[in-house]
Scaffold this motif. Structure first.
Motif, PDB file in Angstrom:
ATOM      1  N   UNK A 157       0.831  -1.218   0.000  1.00  0.00           N
ATOM      2  CA  UNK A 157       0.000   0.000   0.000  1.00  0.00           C
ATOM      3  C   UNK A 157       0.860   1.259   0.000  1.00  0.00           C
ATOM      4  N   UNK A 163       3.645   1.688  -1.573  1.00  0.00           N
ATOM      5  CA  UNK A 163       4.450   1.885  -2.783  1.00  0.00           C
ATOM      6  C   UNK A 163       3.727   2.771  -3.792  1.00  0.00           C
ATOM      7  N   UNK A 164       4.518   3.421  -4.637  1.00  0.00           N
ATOM      8  CA  UNK A 164       3.979   4.356  -5.626  1.00  0.00           C
ATOM      9  C   UNK A 164       3.027   3.648  -6.586  1.00  0.00           C
ATOM     10  N   UNK A 165       1.941   4.319  -6.885  1.00  0.00           N
ATOM     11  CA  UNK A 165       0.950   3.850  -7.862  1.00  0.00           C
ATOM     12  C   UNK A 165       0.299   2.520  -7.482  1.00  0.00           C
ATOM     13  N   UNK A 166       0.164   2.286  -6.195  1.00  0.00           N
ATOM     14  CA  UNK A 166      -0.595   1.131  -5.712  1.00  0.00           C
ATOM     15  C   UNK A 166      -2.006   1.609  -5.366  1.00  0.00           C
ATOM     16  N   UNK A 167      -2.976   1.135  -6.109  1.00  0.00           N
ATOM     17  CA  UNK A 167      -4.363   1.521  -5.837  1.00  0.00           C
ATOM     18  C   UNK A 167      -4.957   0.637  -4.759  1.00  0.00           C
TER      19      UNK A 167
END
Lengths: 449, 449
Positions: free
Chosen positions: B174, B176-180
Motif C-alpha cells: 500500500x 508503494x507508488x501507484x498502488x491503488x
C-alpha cells in the motif's frame, strides 16, 4: 472558551495556516514537521513548486490577516492562453469581470505562513520530526527526531493531522473498524520543466496568464514566477503508446517536444538537464471517512482529501477546511466532539465534489480547450451570464471566484450541462449563437431543470 | 522446472490450500500463521463459523485431491427456504438440475487443509507468528513469535500473502507508488446466533437448505451444521432507525425478534446469552491493484479482494485463485515475473465482478426473495433454461455451479436483466407466464441483445 493544548502534525501549507487559526483562538499549539525547516535549506527541485491561489484560499488567508502579505508575492493570471501545435495563441479569460487566479510559490507561501504562525507566542514549530505513533483515544502523538533519533511523546487535548496525502496520522485511523479509505492513482504522472527568464528578468511569454498546450490525452502547462521564469508541467500517461514509458530517452523527448510543443521547447533552454534530472511524479486521489476520532483527532487538507491538481483547488480546498472549521468552532464553544463531527459531516460532500470536479477539469484542460464547441459554449454562457446577473454563474467561477459549497457548485454545474447540451443542439448554433432565441431558450430551460 | 523457496504468510483457508498446490509442484513451502494452531485450541465463537462451498471451491479442492475428504463433512443445501413474518415457508431450488451448495465448518475445513499441507515433506507451518516486515524487492519476510518475541527473517524466492482482508503483506504494498487500494465498509454489520439441535441430534428445521428470513433492509440466515444445529447470522444496519444502534438491549432485541423472526426466536434457546456475548462484526470490501511486486511477492484471496458474504463466494473465489494461478504456472515454467503479471491481469476483472455481484445479491436475498415479481422471474428463467439448453444459464448458476469467469457471468447477467425487464413488462405476465409467447419473446430478445 477553554484553552486547549493542540498538536499539529505537519507544517505544510494547511498545517501552518491552521496553527495561525488555532493560536488566534487562544490555544497552545505545537507543530511537528517531518522535513527540515525550508526557510533554512534549499527546496527540492522538480516537484510542484507553484500553485494557483483563488477566492477560497484568499478568504482563509484574510481570516488570519496575511492576505496582503501574500498578495505581494502573487502574480495574477487573468485567463488561459492556449498554444496550438502550430504555435497559434488563443486567449480565454477566467472570469466574467476580470477576475484572476494567482500564481504563488509553494515554498514562499509556506515560509510566510510559518513565520506568521511563529509570531504567536503560543505556537512552536519543530522540524525533522517524524510522526511514528498516534493514540486515537488520548490524542497523544510520538515524534522521532531524524537527527537525534530521540522520541518525543506529545500529550495534548487535540491532534490535527495536516501531514498530507501520505498522512501518518491517517495511517493510524485506517486500521480502525469501519474506516473507509481509498487511494487511487490516475494514469497520468507529471514532470516539471521550466522556461527561464529573459536576461533582463522579464517573462518570455505573456506573464499574467496560465499557458496551456492542450493535446488531447496529455498536456503541458506553464505558470509565471516573479523572477521572470515559468514553471512548466507536462502531464503525461505513465504507460501506453504515448507515455513516459515510451518517450524514455532525452532524444525521444526532444523529438516529441519538437513535434507537439515546438514553441515551448524553443524557450526551454534547460530542457536537457531538467528532462534527465527531474523525476516523474504520480498523482493520487485520496478519499476517506470519518475524518475524526473520539472528538480528539482530526484530519485536514490532503490528509483527508487529496485531489488531482487540474482545478487548482488542492491548496484552496485545504485552506477552506480551516475557514469552515473556524466557523464551526465559533458555534460550538468547547464541545469538540460536536465540532469535529459537524466539520466532517458538512465538509465531506464538498471534498468529494471537488475531487470529481478536478478530474473533470483535466479532460477539459487537455482536450476541450482546443475544441470549437467547447469554446463557443463558454462564450454563450458568458454572454448569458452578463445579460442575466444572478441567473447563471459559470461553473468555473463558482469553484474559483466564490465560496459557494463545492457540492452545490457541482450540482449547479450538472444542471448547466443539461441546459447547454440542448442549447448546443440548436440548429446552426455556431452561426446563430448571438440570436436572442438562444437567450430565450436558456431562460426557458432554467425554468424546466 | 526450478524448485523455489516459497514463503506463505497466512495459514487460513487459501494459504493452506496454496501450500498444497505449491508443494505438489515441488517447491519448498514455509507457512507462517499469526494465530495459534486451531487444531490444538478452541476456536473463537461468534464469528462466521460456516461457509458455503460451491463449484469453484470443489474444483480447487479436487486439484489437490482433498475434495472427497471434505465432502464427508459437508451438508448439501439444495435451495433457499424463505421464512415470512408469519412463519410461512417458500422453497426456491438453487439449481435447475438438483445442484446444491455445501455448508462446511470453517474450522473443520481449515484444519483438514493444514493436515493435508503438512502431509507433504516439503511443507512446514509455524503458528503464533506475526508478519512484521516484508521486503518487496527480495521477498524476505520477518515474523515475530507471540510467545518468545523472537523475530525470524525468512528468505525465499517467492512470498505469498494469504493473510486475509487485513493483510500485513499488502500493507507493505500500500505504501508503494501507484498502488491503488480501497477498503469500504458497508452499512450493515452482523451478529451470529444459533439454533441448537434436537435432543436426538437432528435438525429443528429442514436440514438440506439455506434458510432466509428476508425483511427488506435486513435479514437473518441459517446454515446447517453436522451436529444438528444451525448457525444463524443477522445482517443488520450498524446505525439508523432500525439497527444495532437502536436495538441495543436484550429486551429490545427479544421484542424485535418476536416481531420479525418469531419462528426462529422460538428455536433459539441460547438467544439471550448469544445476543449479549457475540460481537457485532463489520463487513468490508477490499480492492487493490497490482496484486504482485517484482515477480516475487503476490497476494491471493481476501488479501487482494475481500468481498461481502452474500453470494457465498468469498472462500470459493479465494480457492479459485489457486486454480487459476496453477494453470498459469503450468504455462510459464520458471518465469515468475510473467506468471504473477498474468495472474493479476487475468484475475482482477473477475475479483471486481464477484465483489459487485456479492453486493447485488445482498439486495436480492434480503429484499427480493420475498417479492412476487422476483420469484416469477426466476420461474420464467428456469423454464426457459430447461426448454432451451445452452441458451440461458441463470446468473446464480453461472456463479455457483460453473467456472465461467465471474466477469463473463456478470456481463451475461446484465444482458439477462435487460431481457427479463422487457419480459416482465409483458401484459398480465403473472397470469400468462406459461404462454408460449413468453418463450418466443425471450428468443427474440436473445437475438437483439
Amino acid at each position: 472558551m477553554e484553552n486547549k493544548k493542540v498538536t499539529i502534525a505537519g507544517a505544510g501549507l494547511v498545517g501552518s495556516l491552521l496553527a495561525c487559526y488555532m493560536a488566534k483562538k487562544g490555544h497552545d499549539v505545537k507543530v511537528y514537521e517531518r522535513r527540515p525547516d525550508m526557510r533554512k535549506t534549499t527546496i527540492d527541485g522538480g516537484r510542484s513548486i507553484n500553485l494557483a491561489l483563488s477566492n477560497r484560499g484568499w478568504k482563509a488567508l484574510e481570516g488570519v490577516g496575511v492576505a496582503d502579505e501574500v498578495r505581494k508575492m502573487a502574480i495574477p493570471m487573468y485567463g488561459r492562453v492556449m498554444h496550438s501545435r502550430e504555435g497559434e495563441l488563443t486567449n480565454q479569460p477566467y472570469g466574467l469581470n476580470g477576475e484572476a487566479i494567482y500564481s504563488v510559490s509553494r515554498g514562499g507561501l509556506n515560509a510566510l505562513l510559518m513565520d506568521e504562525a511563529e509570531k504567536h507566542s503560543n505556537v512552536s514549530i519543530d522540524f525533522d520530526q517524524q510522526c511514528t505513533r498516534v493514540n486515537l483515544e488520548t490524542a497523544e502523538a510520538s515524534f522521532k527526531s531524524y537527527s537525534t533519533k530521540e522520541i518525543t511523546k506529545v500529550e495534548g487535548d487535540l491532534l490535527f493531522g495536516t501531514d498530507g496525502a501520505f498522512s501518518a496520522v491517517r495511517s493510524s485511523m485506517v486500521k480502525t473498524d469501519r474506516f473507509n479509505y481509498s487511494q487511487q492513482y490516475i494514469e497520468h504522472g507529471y514532470k516539471e520543466l521550466s522556461i527561464p527568464a529573459n536576461a533582463d528578468g522579464t517573462h518570455k511569454m505573456e506573464k499574467e496568464a496560465l499557458h496551456i498546450w492542450p493535446r488531447g490525452s496529455y498536456m503541458l502547462i506553464a505558470l509565471p514566477n516573479p523572477d521572470g521564469s515559468f514553471t512548466c508541467t507536462l502531464f503525461f500517461a505513465n504507460e501506453g503508446e504515448t507515455s513516459f514509458e515510451t518517450v524514455n530517452t532525452l532524444e525521444k523527448a526532444r523529438a516529441f517536444f519538437k513535434e507537439h510543443f515546438a514553441d515551448a521547447l524553443e524557450l526551454m533552454t534547460n530542457f536537457d538537464e531538467e528532462w534527465e534530472n527531474n523525476p516523474v511524479s504520480s498523482l493520487v486521489i485520496i478519499r476517506c471517512f470519518p475524518w475524526s476520532k473520539n472528538g480528539k483527532v482530526a484530519l485536514l487538507g490532503d490528509a483527508s482529501h487529496a485531489i488531482v491538481p487540474f482545478y487548482g483547488q488542492g491548496m484552496n480546498s485545504g485552506f477552506e477546511d480551516c475557514t469552515v472549521l473556524e466557523e464551526i468552532m465559533s458555534q460550538h464553544g468547547d464541545d469538540w466532539n460536536t465540532i469535529l463531527k459537524e466539520f466532517e459531516t458538512q465538509r465531506k460532500p464538498d471534498a468529494d465534489a471537488i475531487a470529481d470536479l478536478a478530474m473533470r477539469n483535466f479532460v477539459e484542460m487537455r482536450d476541450l480547450t482546443g475544441n470549437a464547441d467547447f469554446l463557443l459554449r463558454k462564450k454563450i454562457e458568458a454572454k448569458f451570464s452578463r445579460n442575466n446577473p444572478g441567473k447563471w454563474i459559470p461553473l468555473y467561477s463558482m469553484v474559483t471566484f466564490s465560496d459557494i459549497r463545492y457540492s452545490d457548485a457541482l450540482k449547479e454545474g450538472q444542471r448547466q450541462d443539461r441546459i447547454m447540451e440542448e442549447v448546443m443542439a440548436m440548429p446552426d448554433i455556431h452561426q446563430n449563437w448571438e440570436d436572442p432565441k438562444v437567450e430565450t431558450k436558456i431562460l426557458e430551460l432554467l425554468g424546466k431543470y
